[in-house]
Structure formats: C-alpha cells, structure tokens
Design a protein around this motif. Structure first.
Motif, short mmCIF file in Angstrom:
data_model
loop_
_atom_site.label_atom_id
_atom_site.label_comp_id
_atom_site.label_asym_id
_atom_site.label_seq_id
_atom_site.Cartn_x
_atom_site.Cartn_y
_atom_site.Cartn_z
N ALA A 1 -4.28 10.95 8.10
CA ALA A 1 -3.04 11.59 7.89
C ALA A 1 -2.66 11.60 5.96
O ALA A 1 -2.45 12.81 5.93
N MET A 2 -2.23 9.89 5.98
CA MET A 2 -1.74 10.14 5.12
C MET A 2 -2.77 10.51 4.04
O MET A 2 -2.27 11.32 2.77
N ALA A 3 -4.05 10.64 3.59
CA ALA A 3 -4.53 10.81 3.03
C ALA A 3 -4.53 12.08 2.48
O ALA A 3 -4.83 12.81 1.45
N HIS A 4 -4.89 13.14 3.63
CA HIS A 4 -4.88 14.47 3.38
C HIS A 4 -3.37 15.28 3.03
O HIS A 4 -3.52 15.85 2.07
N ALA A 5 -2.64 14.75 3.78
CA ALA A 5 -1.38 14.89 3.53
C ALA A 5 -1.44 14.58 1.34
O ALA A 5 -0.63 15.64 0.99
N LEU A 6 -2.12 13.44 0.86
CA LEU A 6 -1.98 13.26 -0.24
C LEU A 6 -2.92 14.56 -0.85
O LEU A 6 -2.91 14.46 -2.23
N GLY A 7 -3.68 15.16 -0.30
CA GLY A 7 -4.44 15.70 -1.05
C GLY A 7 -5.24 14.80 -1.47
O GLY A 7 -6.52 15.36 -2.44
N SER B 1 0.69 -1.23 0.10
CA SER B 1 0.15 0.11 0.03
C SER B 1 0.49 1.33 -0.02
O SER B 1 0.66 2.05 -1.12
N LEU B 2 1.83 1.14 1.09
CA LEU B 2 2.45 2.32 1.21
C LEU B 2 3.06 2.90 -0.53
O LEU B 2 3.28 4.33 -0.55
N SER B 3 4.02 1.70 -1.04
CA SER B 3 4.79 2.13 -1.70
C SER B 3 3.72 2.42 -3.57
O SER B 3 4.69 2.98 -3.67
N TYR B 4 2.96 1.90 -3.00
CA TYR B 4 2.47 3.02 -3.97
C TYR B 4 1.65 3.95 -4.25
O TYR B 4 1.50 4.15 -5.16
N LEU C 1 -9.50 7.61 -1.64
CA LEU C 1 -9.32 6.56 -0.49
C LEU C 1 -10.08 5.96 0.76
O LEU C 1 -10.40 6.45 0.96
N LYS C 2 -10.18 4.63 0.07
CA LYS C 2 -11.14 4.01 1.20
C LYS C 2 -10.49 2.63 2.05
O LYS C 2 -10.06 2.26 2.06
N ILE C 3 -10.78 3.74 3.64
CA ILE C 3 -10.13 2.78 4.64
C ILE C 3 -11.14 1.83 4.56
O ILE C 3 -12.11 1.20 5.00
N ASP C 4 -9.92 0.26 4.52
CA ASP C 4 -10.65 -0.81 5.09
C ASP C 4 -11.68 -0.97 5.71
O ASP C 4 -11.36 -0.65 7.27
N LYS C 5 -12.40 -2.36 5.46
CA LYS C 5 -13.19 -2.10 7.62
C LYS C 5 -12.57 -3.21 8.31
O LYS C 5 -13.20 -1.97 9.47
N SER C 6 -12.09 -3.67 8.64
CA SER C 6 -10.68 -4.34 9.07
C SER C 6 -10.20 -3.19 10.37
O SER C 6 -9.93 -3.14 11.34
N PHE C 7 -10.09 -1.94 9.70
CA PHE C 7 -9.27 -0.58 10.44
C PHE C 7 -10.25 0.20 11.24
O PHE C 7 -10.08 0.45 12.17
N VAL C 8 -11.51 0.18 10.70
CA VAL C 8 -13.17 0.79 10.84
C VAL C 8 -13.22 0.04 12.23
O VAL C 8 -13.69 0.27 13.10
N GLY D 1 -21.94 19.21 -2.51
CA GLY D 1 -22.03 18.22 -3.01
C GLY D 1 -20.56 17.15 -2.70
O GLY D 1 -19.54 17.70 -2.04
N VAL D 2 -20.05 16.38 -3.50
CA VAL D 2 -18.85 15.87 -3.01
C VAL D 2 -18.02 16.78 -4.96
O VAL D 2 -18.29 16.74 -5.90
N GLU D 3 -16.91 17.33 -4.09
CA GLU D 3 -15.63 18.50 -4.73
C GLU D 3 -15.04 16.74 -4.92
O GLU D 3 -14.56 16.38 -3.94
N ILE D 4 -13.84 17.02 -6.33
CA ILE D 4 -12.97 16.39 -6.78
C ILE D 4 -12.06 16.82 -6.29
O ILE D 4 -11.49 17.75 -7.15
N GLN D 5 -11.38 15.91 -5.94
CA GLN D 5 -9.30 17.65 -6.21
C GLN D 5 -8.88 17.42 -7.07
O GLN D 5 -8.86 16.14 -7.22
#
Ligand code: C2E
Ligand code: CA
Ligand code: CA
Length: 527
Positions: free
Chosen positions: A465-471, A428-431, A440-447, A523-527
């Motif tokens: 936090a990572m998702a935020h960093a990636l925008g 995950s991290l490398s790609y 980014l969909k956080i998997d249920k196992s983490f939820v 609505g949903v804004e796509i960045q």
C-alpha cells in the motif's frame, strides 16, 4: 602444525640455512689457513734445524781439527793453534783440552791446570763418538750457559743461543730442547720455557687457539727445535665468528619465519583469497528472472555474483560482507558489471524492454565513482541506461545525504533505483520520505509469512500500500509457493522473483530461458 611449532621450525631451518654455509666456509678457510700456517712453520723449523746442525757440524769439525794438531797439548804453540781454531770457526767460542774430567787449558783460559776447572759427566754421546755437555756454567761467570762438544780430550764451547739465532720477520719463538731430558737448553727471547717443555711433551698438540707449535727433531743429535707462532688472527677466533653468525642466523630465521607465517596466514585468510580471486577475475554472475505476476513473463533479471573457491561455492552472504570490510566491494561491483555487459549486451540490445538489476554496496553509494564507471562501460554498447537497474540495500544508507545525492544521480542518468530488502532495516520508513526511488523490493522474510497467521503476515500488504502511495513499482522477493504469488498479486504487487518462477542461473541458461518465451506484452514502465 601450530603457529609456534611452525615458527620454531622456520627459525631453525633459516638459522641452519644461514649457519651451515657460513660455518662450512669458516671451517674450510680455517682448516686451510691452519694447513698453510703449519706448512710455513714446518719449513721454518726445518731451516732452524739445518742451522742448528751447521752449528754442531762446525763444532765437530773444529774438534776433529784439534785432534790433528801435532803440538804438545797446552804448550804455547798449541794454545796459539787453539786460538786460531776458536777464531776461525764461526760458532766456536772457545777451544780447549781436558783430561779425567778436568779442564787443562783453552784458547780463552790459557793454561788452566792449576785452576782445577772441573767438567761434569757429559750429557750425551753422539753416534760418531762426540760427547756433549749442555748447560754448563762458564768460567767467566757470565749469565749465559755454555754448551760443549768434545772428543778424545779436545772440546769446543758453543753459545747455545746460536742454535736458535735465526732472523725472523714474523718474530716466531724458537726453543732447542734436549730430547732425552725434555729440558730447554736454548731459546729466543720471550720464550716461556715451561710452555715449550709442555709442547714437547705433548708432541706440539696444544689446545691453544692463538698459538701453533711445531717440533722438528735433529737426525744426529739429541735435540729438537720447537717453533711457536701466533695463528693468523682472522681465524684465531673462529668460535666467536661462528657465534656471531649463529646470532645473525637466528635473527634472520626469526624475521623469515614470521614473514612466511604472515604470508601463509594471509594466504589462508579469505581476504587474501578474495583479492586473488579479484586479480584472476574468478567471479561469475548468475541471473535470476524477475517476472510479471500477472502473466509470469520475464521482465528482467537480478545479477547475483558467484564465487567458487577450490571447487566449493562460497555464498555471497559470506564473502560480500567481508569484501565490504576489506574495501574490495567496489572492485567486485565493477567485475559484476563487466560480466553483465559481456554476457547480456547482445540480448539487451535486441530486447530493450528487459533489464538487468545490479546490486551495489554502501561504498558504491557514497560517491559517483560507480555511476561514472557504469556510464563509461555502457557507452557504445547499445544498452539503454534504463536497462541497467541499481539495487541499493538499506544497509547502504549510512551517509544519508551523500547517498541521497548519488541515488538521485543514478536516477537522473536514467538508471532506475530499487530499494532492496525493504522492511528489514529499522529506518525504512524514515528514509522512504527523504529518498526518491523507482522500485521497492519486498524482502523474502515478509513474503515467507504471507497468508499465515503470524503477526508479520500483515506487513506485506502495508508495504504494498505504501509503495502504491509513493507511486513506485513493487518486486516481491523469494516467492516459493503459488499461493504466495496469488496473495501478492491480489494485493497489487506487479512483479515477483523466486524459486517458484526460476532459480538464479548462468548466462547461457538464462538466455535459453528467455528464448523459450516471447517478449511480454507490456514491458516494464518506469514511472
Ligand atoms: P539479495 O539482493 O536479496 O538477493 C536475493 C537472494 O535471494 C539471492 O541470494 C537469491 O538467490 C535468493 N533467492 C531468490 N529467490 C529465492 C527463493 O525463492 N528462495 C530462497 N530461499 N532464496 C531465493 P544470493 O544469490 O545468495 O545472494 C545473497 C545476497 O548477497 C543478496 O541478497 C545480495 O545482498 C548479496 N549479493 C549478491 N550478489 C551481489 C552483488 O553482485 N553485489 C553485492 N553488493 N551484493 C550481492
Ligand atoms: Ca538484490
Ligand atoms: Ca533482497
């Protein structure tokens, strides 16, 4: 029934199915040929008997004529008459006179009193008083035996060969048999006399597949004619014919049996049933709302494929991997898209801020095929490209370069791309660094673990936090409890999906669900 029994039964059945009609045909044809042959043989035997009786009748008539001769017996004048008689009657070879068992004279011998030619006791006395001698040596010492027929001191000699001297194209063998002794007294060339005698004893019923025997008895005289003929060759070896067909039947049974077995086991296999379901378009789609965690309003939905087989739903976790393995996944993706467009296009047109997210597989990410299908299908529907999102799982990133290009192509075409099940794969991290994506969909196992003491409970905030960093946007999957939603919201997750909000539901229900709430403020804004 296990496979072996099944195979055995199908071999047996197909062998029987092949063999029975063939066997029946061969049997009937053989019986028919048998009957015809027997009839032909009977006719032939009848003719032979008639011929033999003509010979006998002539002999008797000749003897009767001799009885009427007025001349003194064995006088020169009488001998002359005897010669005339022998010459006139076709089958008579000699005509003579006997007394007290002694041959006195004959057309051929002349006066023979002094030669003391003895006649043995006759073999048979016929109903009209004729005596018959079979198998006599002739006075000339010829190899051929003679047959005499006589009465009141007169006799004629007949060549026994004339009894069987019938012209026959089919070269059937004939034998004349003395019915009282069972001896063959005349036969055509090539006859096995012993065999003919056996045939006579058994009434013609010989266990011989190659030859047929027919016996015809004379009405007046103590002899019978036996005809021996080769059976027509095609059916002579009908047993061999049946054996060949049995083998053919067995081979056919083997082929058919294994074919049926293969078809059956294929039919029973889920792969086959998947193919059939695809052909019959049996896949349906359910929609699970994706909501804004801020206000709980629906911003879109994930399309989840459904397959009900024989009344039982098969979980996608079961058939999706199989479809991937069998190369059927692209067809499934296409049918899901088709359904989504058919069921949702009106709604998406009215509601341009909402979207439907479609799951794609590794195969769909290798080439631009699905993007082309998607573009073609959306053309003219009024659905904006941004309203169809693509969910790609990490499992789909096998061919990294190709996948990167395809994902970028989707994005370039305006379809937001979500990374599904994030965190479950090891790369995950490398790609994250090499792929550009939108959600980014956080998997249920983490939820599941947020707010708990488990070590993994600290993973979700890191991902966020990572998702935020990636925008990129974040959708948390599998939210079942309010405190999970609250935790995620507090840590900056914008969107959530889970039973807490709504379960996956059929299109009609989803449309009613949407009707119950108004269009969200933002609505949903796509960045
Ligand atoms: P996914 O893409 O991670 O989909 C989410 C799964 O989580 C769905 O399972 C959904 O019903 C389930 N889910 C959602 N909220 C909750 C919750 O609060 N609690 C629990 N326990 N489960 C929740 P589903 O529908 O059984 O699908 C399973 C997987 O099958 C999907 O996982 C996806 O990987 C695959 N799949 C489903 N539809 C498609 C499809 O159309 N194409 C492809 N390629 N894969 C699909
Ligand atoms: Ca998904
Ligand atoms: Ca997921």
């Amino acid at each position: 029934m296990n496979r072996f029994t099944f195979l055995a039964v199908s071999i047996f059945l197909s062998s029987a199915a092949t063999l029975v009609p063939v066997g029946l045909c061969v049997y009937i044809a053989q019986q028919d040929a048998h009957r015809r042959e027997e009839a032909a043989l009977k006719t032939f035997a009848d003719n032979a008997i008639i011929r033999a009786e003509i010979v006998t009748k002539q002999a008797e008539q000749a003897v009767a004529e001799m009885e009427r001769l007025p001349q003194e017996r064995c006088s020169p004048l009488h001998l002359e008459q005897l010669r005339r008689i022998a010459f006139t009657w076709r089958y008579v070879q000699d005509a003579g006179v006997y007394r007290d068992g002694m041959n006195l004279c004959s057309a051929l011998l002349g006066a023979a009193e002094d030669r003391r030619l003895r006649l043995p006791a006759p073999a048979w006395l016929t109903r009209n008083g004729f005596l018959v001698w079979f198998d006599l040596d002739n006075p000339f010492g010829a190899a051929r035996k003679s047959m005499l027929i006589g009465r009141n001191g007169n006799y004629v000699s007949v060549d026994p060969g004339s009894y069987v001297d019938v012209v026959d194209r089919d070269a059937r063998l004939l034998a004349a048999v003395d019915t009282r002794t069972g001896n063959v007294f005349s036969a055509t060339q090539g006859v096995d006399r012993q065999l003919m005698m056996t045939a006579w004893q058994r009434g013609g019923r010989m266990d011989d597949p190659v030859h047929a025997f027919v016996i015809k008895k004379s009405d007046d005289l103590p002899f019978a004619i036996i005809v021996e003929a080769r059976r027509s060759s095609s059916f002579a070896n009908w047993k061999a014919l049946l054996t060949v067909w049995l083998l053919v039947g067995l081979a056919l049974g083997l082929v058919l049996g294994s074919l049926v077995l293969r078809v059956m086991s294929r039919r029973n296999s889920m792969g086959w049933q998947l193919r059939r379901a695809l052909r019959r378009r049996e896949f349906s789609v359910q929609y699970q709302p994706i909501v804004s965690l801020a206000d709980g309003r629906c911003v879109g939905a994930e399309a989840l494929v459904r397959w009900v087989q024989d009344g039982r739903p098969v979980p996608p976790d079961v058939f999706i991997p199989l479809a991937e393995e069998q190369g059927l996944i692209q067809a499934i993706t296409d049918q899901v898209l088709e359904r989504v467009i058919a069921e949702m296009s009106d709604r998406l047109r009215q509601d341009p801020r909402r979207y439907v997210s479609i799951n794609v597989s590794a195969e769909d990410l290798k080439t631009l095929r699905f993007l082309n299908v998607l573009t073609a299908r959306l053309a003219g529907t009024g659905i904006a490209n941004a309203q169809i999102r693509i969910e790609a799982t990490e499992r789909g990133f096998l061919d990294v370069d190709a996948t990167r290009r395809v994902i970028q192509a989707f994005r370039d075409a305006g379809h937001p791309v979500c990374i599904d099940d994030f965190g479950t794969g090891y790369s995950s991290l490398s790609y994250l660094q090499s792929f550009r994506f939108d959600v980014l969909k956080i998997d249920k196992s983490f939820v599941d673990t947020v707010g708990q003491d488990a070590a993994s409970s600290s993973v979700a905030p890191h991902i966020i936090a990572m998702a935020h960093a990636l925008g990129v946007q974040i959708v948390a999957e599998g939210i079942e409890h309010a405190d999970q939603a609250q935790f995620l919201r507090e840590h900056g997750t914008q969107f959530g999906q889970g039973w807490l909000f709504a379960r996956p539901m059929p299109a009609a229900e989803f449309l009613r669900y949407l009707d119950r709430e108004s269009v969200p403020e933002h609505g949903v804004e796509i960045q």
